[in-house]
Design a protein around this motif. Structure first.
Motif, mmCIF file in Angstrom:
data_model
loop_
_atom_site.group_PDB
_atom_site.id
_atom_site.type_symbol
_atom_site.label_atom_id
_atom_site.label_comp_id
_atom_site.label_asym_id
_atom_site.label_seq_id
_atom_site.Cartn_x
_atom_site.Cartn_y
_atom_site.Cartn_z
ATOM 1 N N ALA A 123 7.218 2.464 -3.263
ATOM 2 C CA ALA A 123 7.118 3.656 -2.415
ATOM 3 C C ALA A 123 8.448 3.887 -1.713
ATOM 4 O O ALA A 123 9.109 2.931 -1.282
ATOM 5 N N ILE A 124 8.829 5.157 -1.621
ATOM 6 C CA ILE A 124 9.869 5.559 -0.683
ATOM 7 C C ILE A 124 9.143 5.862 0.612
ATOM 8 O O ILE A 124 8.302 6.758 0.673
ATOM 9 N N PHE A 125 9.442 5.104 1.656
ATOM 10 C CA PHE A 125 8.715 5.205 2.925
ATOM 11 C C PHE A 125 9.691 5.709 3.979
ATOM 12 O O PHE A 125 10.403 4.942 4.612
ATOM 13 N N SER A 126 9.749 7.039 4.155
ATOM 14 C CA SER A 126 10.733 7.621 5.072
ATOM 15 C C SER A 126 10.378 9.070 5.364
ATOM 16 O O SER A 126 10.060 9.840 4.443
ATOM 17 N N ILE A 150 16.097 7.432 -7.608
ATOM 18 C CA ILE A 150 15.188 6.297 -7.430
ATOM 19 C C ILE A 150 14.051 6.369 -8.436
ATOM 20 O O ILE A 150 13.645 5.358 -9.033
ATOM 21 N N ARG A 151 13.541 7.570 -8.660
ATOM 22 C CA ARG A 151 12.446 7.743 -9.618
ATOM 23 C C ARG A 151 12.888 7.360 -11.024
ATOM 24 O O ARG A 151 12.153 6.713 -11.772
ATOM 25 N N GLU A 208 5.803 6.308 -5.520
ATOM 26 C CA GLU A 208 5.244 7.349 -4.667
ATOM 27 C C GLU A 208 6.200 7.593 -3.501
ATOM 28 O O GLU A 208 7.000 6.721 -3.156
ATOM 29 N N VAL A 209 6.106 8.782 -2.901
ATOM 30 C CA VAL A 209 6.947 9.132 -1.759
ATOM 31 C C VAL A 209 6.037 9.380 -0.562
ATOM 32 O O VAL A 209 5.105 10.194 -0.643
ATOM 33 N N LEU A 267 7.056 -3.006 -3.744
ATOM 34 C CA LEU A 267 8.456 -2.726 -3.459
ATOM 35 C C LEU A 267 8.538 -1.460 -2.621
ATOM 36 O O LEU A 267 7.887 -0.461 -2.938
ATOM 37 N N VAL A 268 9.326 -1.478 -1.529
ATOM 38 C CA VAL A 268 9.434 -0.323 -0.640
ATOM 39 C C VAL A 268 10.909 0.004 -0.422
ATOM 40 O O VAL A 268 11.731 -0.892 -0.156
#
Length: 409
Positions: free
Chosen positions: A151-154, A166-167, A178-179, A200-201
């Motif tokens: 995940a992109i966590f931002s 990133i994808r 996922e974003v 993974l984040v």
């Protein structure tokens, strides 16, 4: 208190923790939202007009420049401490007032802003980093040997070029992505319930700390800033000093660089990093430090003479010159005059012209006619006053109004 970004969440967590420790807390912000409602549900007062506070506080804990100055102008004689949350944003510029007895930075990068750019002695700056609520962010089940979900966590993430890179890297390594964040309309109100789903984040600062505390492997990056890399047992302590933030991001976000970091994934390393974060980056440690500083400021203030009115006038004048005049003397003067004159007329119920910025002279109408006009326009009048007081211009010119009032006195 509208979005779940770092500074707002810092305020929320600090307010809740100090409230639980028996302190009386009032949170002031000119814009209130879901975070304020969350605090109110826990019996913490939230206001957007300082006039709603019936009595002054013992201490002002400022988190943004302009709103700290507004509190200083409203609560005369009250000491303050100021927290710098950002190295580059205007809200992180420290106001310079004698009543600000302590300056705090959330990391060494923000501390550099205070002592390298704003003449604040390094020895007088305390660093209090963001902390993770370990009761909320519980450890997840052990990570798999190979990452499966990421995940992109931002809140800064979008479906832009960096996310595409990133994808692409995740696709080549067989990792689903996922974003999560405000920028893509997927802001997580309860991230502690979401993070454990990912191995993974990709995140920075507070988001990265929360993911590490849960036990996820974390690649430090942020859209538009760059890439630092995988957080490892060798880097976690030094990167903590910089709040896992902007200063560390020196590489470009490209499919190749991201793929290299994904290849560094190690379930064992992630567990070591999680243990460090849970031992050294707790919310309890953050609140302990802030409570100690707050009590120290209040104690010290009781034993020193307050600044003279003349000194305070000079400080507000300097703040006005430094932060308003760069926009241009003539525009600021004109805008300030319009704002002050308009409010004066608005508050004389019924004597208002709705076509801005025309400011008609006071109409000495007979009492019956004046009363009729006042009733007819009351709803519109209240809306105009509310909009004016909530505007950026009104907040920015608060020091000028303070100066004008005290000069007349």
């Amino acid at each position: 208190m509208q979005y779940r970004s770092g500074a707002e969440l810092f305020v929320r967590d600090l307010a809740l923790a100090l409230h639980q420790r028996g302190h009386s807390i009032v949170v002031y912000a000119p814009i209130l939202g879901d975070l304020a409602e969350e605090l109110r549900s826990r019996c913490i007062a939230c206001i957007r007009d300082l006039g709603q506070a019936a009595q002054p506080p013992d201490l002002i804990i400022g988190n943004t420049r302009d709103d700290t100055v507004a509190c200083l102008a409203h609560f005369l004689g009250v000491p303050a401490l100021f927290i710098c949350h950002d190295r580059t944003a205007q809200h992180g510029v420290p106001p310079r007032f004698a009543r600000i007895q302590k300056y705090v930075a959330v990391d060494e990068n923000c501390a550099e802003r205070l002592y390298l750019e704003n003449s604040i002695e390094r020895s007088s700056i305390d660093i209090v980093s963001n902390g993770v609520d370990l009761e909320r962010f519980r450890p997840r089940a052990p990570l798999p040997a190979k990452p499966l979900r990421a995940a992109i966590f931002s809140n800064y993430a979008t479906e832009g070029e960096d996310t595409a890179a990133i994808r692409a890297a995740c696709a080549t390594t067989g990792v689903a992505l996922e974003v999560i964040g405000k920028g893509v309309g997927q802001q997580a109100a309860a991230p502690e319930k979401v993070l454990a789903q990912f191995d993974l984040v990709f995140a920075k600062a507070r988001c990265a700390m929360e993911a590490m505390a849960v036990g996820c492997a974390v690649v430090l990056l942020n859209e538009g800033m760059g890439l630092a890399g995988m957080v490892t047992p060798e880097t976690v302590q030094e990167w903590h000093r910089w709040n896992f933030g902007r200063r560390l991001m020196r590489q470009p976000i490209q499919p190749e660089t991201i793929a290299q970091e994904i290849q560094r994934y190690s379930a064992q390393d992630a567990q070591v990093v999680a243990s460090y974060v849970r031992a050294h980056v707790s919310l309890e440690a953050t609140v302990n430090a802030m409570e100690r500083l707050a009590k120290g400021v209040v104690r010290a203030w009781a034993s020193v003479p307050p600044p003279s009115p003349e000194q305070e006038l000079r400080e507000f004048a300097r703040h006005t010159a430094d932060n308003l005049m760069p926009f241009g003397v003539a525009p600021v003067a004109a805008q300030t005059g319009i704002l002050l004159a308009r409010l004066e007329r608005l508050e004389k119920l019924g004597a208002v012209e709705t076509h801005y910025p025309a400011l008609p002279a006071w109409d000495p109408a007979p009492p019956a006619r004046a009363l009729s006009v006042a009733h007819a326009r009351l709803a519109d009048l209240e809306q105009q006053i509310e909009a004016l007081r909530g505007s950026w211009s009104w907040r920015l010119t608060a020091p000028l109004r303070w100066l004008g009032t005290h000069r007349r006195i």
